[in-house]
Design a protein around this motif. Structure first.
Motif, short mmCIF file in Angstrom:
data_model
loop_
_atom_site.label_atom_id
_atom_site.label_comp_id
_atom_site.label_asym_id
_atom_site.label_seq_id
_atom_site.Cartn_x
_atom_site.Cartn_y
_atom_site.Cartn_z
N PHE A 289 0.81 -1.24 0.03
CA PHE A 289 -0.13 0.11 0.00
C PHE A 289 0.68 1.20 0.06
N GLU A 290 1.54 1.48 -1.05
CA GLU A 290 2.14 2.64 -1.39
C GLU A 290 1.47 3.72 -2.48
N MET A 291 1.28 4.89 -2.23
CA MET A 291 0.84 5.77 -2.95
C MET A 291 1.62 7.03 -3.12
N PRO A 292 1.89 7.60 -4.42
CA PRO A 292 2.71 8.61 -4.68
C PRO A 292 2.12 10.15 -4.10
N CYS A 293 3.05 10.80 -4.09
CA CYS A 293 2.74 12.41 -3.68
C CYS A 293 2.28 12.95 -4.69
N SER A 294 1.22 13.54 -4.81
CA SER A 294 0.49 14.23 -5.76
C SER A 294 1.02 15.77 -6.14
N TYR A 295 1.95 16.37 -5.54
CA TYR A 295 2.78 17.70 -5.62
C TYR A 295 3.58 17.39 -6.59
N SER B 9 11.02 15.51 -0.70
CA SER B 9 11.58 16.82 -0.61
C SER B 9 11.11 17.59 -1.60
N CYS B 10 11.02 18.91 -1.47
CA CYS B 10 10.94 20.23 -2.30
C CYS B 10 11.95 20.87 -2.30
N GLY B 11 12.83 20.83 -3.43
CA GLY B 11 14.17 21.48 -3.26
C GLY B 11 14.82 20.93 -2.02
N SER B 12 15.32 22.11 -1.12
CA SER B 12 15.92 21.79 0.05
C SER B 12 15.24 21.47 1.28
#
Length: 118
Positions: free
Chosen positions: A55-61, A95-98
């Protein structure tokens, strides 16, 4: 996707882990902290006869790097104890950048089982 296939194969089939499981639905909400509305919301109806015990789901961002949520152990544990309804949450591991991704996945699961009640 190749790595996911290997993880699915390693996890095995859901019915091997929980043979009495008849149905499983997951109501999923993915939110940002301090957001006034939910960013993503959907229901995942698991096809029990064919599902892997993963049960793994990707981040939608779209700006999230290597993000996603793994709620496998929590869901399998609840199913093993024949819980009819259970819920949980998981922070994105990306992560989103740093910065760490700040999204959170919350789920409410409903399950039915074959055989007598536990």
């Amino acid at each position: 996707m190749l790595l996911r296939g290997k993880r699915e194969q390693a996890a095995g089939k859901l019915l091997q882990k929980v043979p009495e499981l008849a149905s499983l639905n997951l109501e999923i909400r993915e939110t940002r902290p301090n957001a006034l509305t939910n960013d993503t919301q959907y229901i995942r109806r698991v096809v029990v006869e064919h599902a892997h015990a993963l049960f793994e789901m990707p981040c939608s961002y779209s700006s999230c790097d290597n993000g996603g949520y793994d709620v496998t152990q929590e869901i399998l544990s609840a199913l093993a104890s024949r819980s009819a309804r259970f819920e949980g949450e998981c922070a994105c591991r990306g992560s989103c950048g740093s910065e760490f991704c700040s999204r959170v996945l919350r789920y409410v699961a409903t399950a039915t089982y074959h055989g007598p009640e536990a």
